[in-house]
Write a protein that holds these residues in place. Sequence first.
Motif, PDB file in Angstrom:
ATOM      1  N   ALA A   4     -15.435  -9.500 -34.462  1.00 49.81           N
ATOM      2  CA  ALA A   4     -15.346  -8.412 -35.431  1.00 49.81           C
ATOM      3  C   ALA A   4     -16.502  -7.438 -35.266  1.00 49.81           C
ATOM      4  O   ALA A   4     -16.804  -6.681 -36.175  1.00 49.81           O
ATOM      5  N   LEU A   5     -17.121  -7.465 -34.104  1.00 50.59           N
ATOM      6  CA  LEU A   5     -18.277  -6.591 -33.902  1.00 50.59           C
ATOM      7  C   LEU A   5     -17.858  -5.131 -33.884  1.00 50.59           C
ATOM      8  O   LEU A   5     -16.771  -4.783 -33.410  1.00 50.59           O
ATOM      9  N   LYS A   6     -18.767  -4.301 -34.387  1.00 48.17           N
ATOM     10  CA  LYS A   6     -18.522  -2.862 -34.378  1.00 48.17           C
ATOM     11  C   LYS A   6     -19.451  -2.217 -33.348  1.00 48.17           C
ATOM     12  O   LYS A   6     -20.566  -2.677 -33.124  1.00 48.17           O
ATOM     13  N   TYR A   7     -18.963  -1.156 -32.777  1.00 50.81           N
ATOM     14  CA  TYR A   7     -19.755  -0.468 -31.766  1.00 50.81           C
ATOM     15  C   TYR A   7     -20.043   0.962 -32.212  1.00 50.81           C
ATOM     16  O   TYR A   7     -19.176   1.644 -32.758  1.00 50.81           O
ATOM     17  N   ASN A   8     -21.267   1.371 -31.950  1.00 51.41           N
ATOM     18  CA  ASN A   8     -21.630   2.769 -32.123  1.00 51.41           C
ATOM     19  C   ASN A   8     -21.763   3.336 -30.723  1.00 51.41           C
ATOM     20  O   ASN A   8     -22.641   2.928 -29.961  1.00 51.41           O
ATOM     21  N   LEU A   9     -20.877   4.223 -30.398  1.00 61.82           N
ATOM     22  CA  LEU A   9     -20.742   4.684 -29.013  1.00 61.82           C
ATOM     23  C   LEU A   9     -21.522   5.978 -28.784  1.00 61.82           C
ATOM     24  O   LEU A   9     -21.306   6.965 -29.482  1.00 61.82           O
ATOM     25  N   HIS A  10     -22.423   5.938 -27.834  1.00 64.76           N
ATOM     26  CA  HIS A  10     -23.298   7.082 -27.555  1.00 64.76           C
ATOM     27  C   HIS A  10     -22.696   8.017 -26.514  1.00 64.76           C
ATOM     28  O   HIS A  10     -22.116   7.571 -25.535  1.00 64.76           O
ATOM     29  N   ALA A  11     -22.861   9.284 -26.755  1.00 62.02           N
ATOM     30  CA  ALA A  11     -22.384  10.314 -25.823  1.00 62.02           C
ATOM     31  C   ALA A  11     -23.342  11.510 -25.898  1.00 62.02           C
ATOM     32  O   ALA A  11     -23.984  11.713 -26.941  1.00 62.02           O
ATOM     33  N   GLU A  19     -25.180  -0.686 -30.461  1.00 64.61           N
ATOM     34  CA  GLU A  19     -25.116   0.625 -29.808  1.00 64.61           C
ATOM     35  C   GLU A  19     -24.706   0.405 -28.356  1.00 64.61           C
ATOM     36  O   GLU A  19     -25.198  -0.515 -27.698  1.00 64.61           O
ATOM     37  N   ALA A  20     -23.801   1.231 -27.887  1.00 63.38           N
ATOM     38  CA  ALA A  20     -23.334   1.068 -26.507  1.00 63.38           C
ATOM     39  C   ALA A  20     -23.098   2.435 -25.885  1.00 63.38           C
ATOM     40  O   ALA A  20     -22.895   3.427 -26.589  1.00 63.38           O
ATOM     41  N   ASP A  21     -23.156   2.469 -24.549  1.00 62.47           N
ATOM     42  CA  ASP A  21     -23.007   3.764 -23.893  1.00 62.47           C
ATOM     43  C   ASP A  21     -22.268   3.696 -22.563  1.00 62.47           C
ATOM     44  O   ASP A  21     -22.177   4.698 -21.855  1.00 62.47           O
ATOM     45  N   ASN A  50     -28.923  -2.514 -36.446  1.00 63.93           N
ATOM     46  CA  ASN A  50     -28.033  -2.261 -35.311  1.00 63.93           C
ATOM     47  C   ASN A  50     -28.815  -2.647 -34.059  1.00 63.93           C
ATOM     48  O   ASN A  50     -29.983  -2.282 -33.926  1.00 63.93           O
ATOM     49  N   ILE A  51     -28.176  -3.343 -33.151  1.00 63.30           N
ATOM     50  CA  ILE A  51     -28.843  -3.686 -31.893  1.00 63.30           C
ATOM     51  C   ILE A  51     -28.717  -2.478 -30.974  1.00 63.30           C
ATOM     52  O   ILE A  51     -27.601  -2.088 -30.588  1.00 63.30           O
ATOM     53  N   GLY A  52     -29.871  -1.883 -30.638  1.00 58.85           N
ATOM     54  CA  GLY A  52     -29.899  -0.667 -29.834  1.00 58.85           C
ATOM     55  C   GLY A  52     -29.444  -0.900 -28.405  1.00 58.85           C
ATOM     56  O   GLY A  52     -29.424  -2.038 -27.923  1.00 58.85           O
ATOM     57  N   ARG A  53     -29.123   0.199 -27.715  1.00 64.58           N
ATOM     58  CA  ARG A  53     -28.557   0.034 -26.380  1.00 64.58           C
ATOM     59  C   ARG A  53     -29.571  -0.485 -25.370  1.00 64.58           C
ATOM     60  O   ARG A  53     -29.195  -1.153 -24.407  1.00 64.58           O
ATOM     61  N   VAL A  54     -30.859  -0.216 -25.586  1.00 61.91           N
ATOM     62  CA  VAL A  54     -31.860  -0.780 -24.662  1.00 61.91           C
ATOM     63  C   VAL A  54     -31.948  -2.293 -24.882  1.00 61.91           C
ATOM     64  O   VAL A  54     -32.019  -3.069 -23.923  1.00 61.91           O
ATOM     65  N   CYS A  94     -35.172   4.883 -49.392  1.00 64.42           N
ATOM     66  CA  CYS A  94     -34.747   6.004 -48.538  1.00 64.42           C
ATOM     67  C   CYS A  94     -34.365   5.546 -47.133  1.00 64.42           C
ATOM     68  O   CYS A  94     -34.130   6.351 -46.242  1.00 64.42           O
ATOM     69  N   LEU A  95     -34.306   4.247 -46.918  1.00 63.03           N
ATOM     70  CA  LEU A  95     -33.942   3.752 -45.588  1.00 63.03           C
ATOM     71  C   LEU A  95     -33.180   2.447 -45.741  1.00 63.03           C
ATOM     72  O   LEU A  95     -33.682   1.494 -46.326  1.00 63.03           O
ATOM     73  N   ASP A  96     -31.956   2.403 -45.205  1.00 62.75           N
ATOM     74  CA  ASP A  96     -31.257   1.115 -45.273  1.00 62.75           C
ATOM     75  C   ASP A  96     -30.585   0.726 -43.961  1.00 62.75           C
ATOM     76  O   ASP A  96     -29.814  -0.228 -43.927  1.00 62.75           O
ATOM     77  N   GLU A  97     -30.892   1.457 -42.889  1.00 63.81           N
ATOM     78  CA  GLU A  97     -30.299   1.095 -41.595  1.00 63.81           C
ATOM     79  C   GLU A  97     -31.289   1.426 -40.480  1.00 63.81           C
ATOM     80  O   GLU A  97     -31.937   2.487 -40.497  1.00 63.81           O
ATOM     81  N   VAL A  98     -31.413   0.508 -39.531  1.00 58.41           N
ATOM     82  CA  VAL A  98     -32.371   0.676 -38.431  1.00 58.41           C
ATOM     83  C   VAL A  98     -31.703   0.313 -37.105  1.00 58.41           C
ATOM     84  O   VAL A  98     -30.969  -0.679 -37.042  1.00 58.41           O
ATOM     85  N   VAL A  99     -31.961   1.115 -36.077  1.00 62.55           N
ATOM     86  CA  VAL A  99     -31.533   0.760 -34.725  1.00 62.55           C
ATOM     87  C   VAL A  99     -32.739   0.108 -34.046  1.00 62.55           C
ATOM     88  O   VAL A  99     -33.806   0.727 -33.947  1.00 62.55           O
ATOM     89  N   VAL A 100     -32.566  -1.125 -33.621  1.00 59.64           N
ATOM     90  CA  VAL A 100     -33.671  -1.935 -33.082  1.00 59.64           C
ATOM     91  C   VAL A 100     -33.512  -2.100 -31.576  1.00 59.64           C
ATOM     92  O   VAL A 100     -32.477  -2.578 -31.109  1.00 59.64           O
ATOM     93  N   ASN A 101     -34.545  -1.726 -30.838  1.00 63.01           N
ATOM     94  CA  ASN A 101     -34.541  -1.905 -29.383  1.00 63.01           C
ATOM     95  C   ASN A 101     -35.638  -2.833 -28.885  1.00 63.01           C
ATOM     96  O   ASN A 101     -35.819  -2.973 -27.670  1.00 63.01           O
ATOM     97  N   ASP A 102     -36.389  -3.417 -29.813  1.00 65.96           N
ATOM     98  CA  ASP A 102     -37.491  -4.307 -29.439  1.00 65.96           C
ATOM     99  C   ASP A 102     -37.204  -5.717 -29.954  1.00 65.96           C
ATOM    100  O   ASP A 102     -36.906  -5.896 -31.139  1.00 65.96           O
TER     101      ASP A 102
END
Lengths: 270, 235
Positions: free
Chosen positions: B154-161, B139-141, B108-112, B82-90
């Motif tokens: 080829a990096l992808k960005y998940n853009l926060h708003a 993750e970027a903001d 995913n490397i979190g924005r922090v 039930c889980l295959d993706e994690v945003v990691v900030n630590d």
Amino acid sequence: MKIVAGIINAAEAEYFSARADELYFGVPQIENHRKWYDWQHIRNIRDVEKIIKIAHKNGKKIYLAANEMYRPESYGRLVKSVKQIAGLGVDGLIVRDVFLLDYFNKEGPPLDLVLSSTAVCFNSKSLDFFAQFNVSRAVIPQHLPPEECKHVLAGNRRLKYEIFYFPDCFCPNIDGICPYHDINKVKNPRNCNFSFKINGKTCRMEKPSGSARRGMIYDFYKLKVDYIKMARDGGFKEKKAVFGNIKRMLELLEGDISRGEFVLKTGDIM
Amino acid sequence: MERALIVNDDWLKAHGGKTPGGFDSLYYGDEFCQVKIPGLGGIKKAARNLPGKKIILLTSVLTQEYLKRTVRTIREGFSGGCLDEVVVNDIGLLHYLVNKPDVKVAINIGRVLVYTLGFSLRSPFFIKMFKKRKIDAFEADSLDSFGYLRTKSALKYNLHAPYRYLAQTRFCGHTQKFNGGCDRHCGDDVRPVISGVTDKMFLKGNVYLKDNSADIARIRGSLPAGRIKRLVFCL
């Protein structure tokens, strides 16, 4: 617990190397976590050589602060500057940038690598990550209190640990992950000291009270943390007083005092 | 382009367990407060009650206790399907997952964490790590956070708003403690802050944020097509 003193000139180096256990300093050509305080840097390479000699004459180690994140295009210049100062005898670096950690661990020159508190190391796996670079010591982040730190410390006593002298040095937000620190791109280091309003009510970014911070020092002492750091901030007279307070605290702690008594007896310090 | 919504238990409770339409996935948890990271039960319940939505675990900087909890949730969530993706900030959680090849969650490397590591994300050390572990989403903001990452890749960005991250505290002004006896007093509301330091500032729980609407258009315009994988919204 040993005392690390931040110094900004030869007079402070003379004074604190005779009394503290270790010194540290910064230079303007290597941006460090005092980028808003130019006057705290040792500006002249001859003065750098002088303070290193003063420290070593008194049998003390001295470290260079290189604890910012650096642009890749500046790595060449940074490495050259660190190597120059290493050639003058500096004992180690206070660092967080993984490029620098990786470089100096692999390429040398051999330097003690001290992990800055701004590396945001809050658990044992974070320590394991940085241990890859053979850091010898970790400065505990201010926002990791003793009760949440004890298992981390117990799990890795290969490293030595350091705390800040909290009455003098405590950020309201987690240091090292604070874009607010320089959001307005103006040379203002005290953004977090400004009040603001929420729903018409004046608020401030909060920090633990003076008694809470002194209690934290007591608890970290009992956890056998190795070093306590006096920052570079403040005038010489003020720093002598701060140093005196640290000495007084350590003397009380060495005398097997209870936590309550310690906090009470040091109540005149903030 | 995918659209994701940030939710946590407080948010779901306040909204009757439902999310608005138009979102492909949910970032479930919190980037800034470990107390708000769900356990496996929460993830399973969200997956059950919100069918058709991909659940992505959102995590923060972690103390020892919460590192253990979060690792357990990830391991059990992954092995339970039930889980295959994690945003990691630590950095510690990142180190753990990178060295556990049996836990093949997408990281995913979190924005922090992007801010923590800064330009060293471009160092040979991290390039090697990301290649080994197939980490290609960040993750970027803000223009700053985009600036830390390699520009030709080829990096992808998940853009926060609509908010960029400014600062976070672990010290609770309500209890005057670090995470001690947290009663979620801070809540989940986004409250406007009138500050002389910067405009369009907000406080949400333990984190200070700033409106990043002006940056979003510039960021989207400056990147080649296809580099922004996902827009991530905080309502």
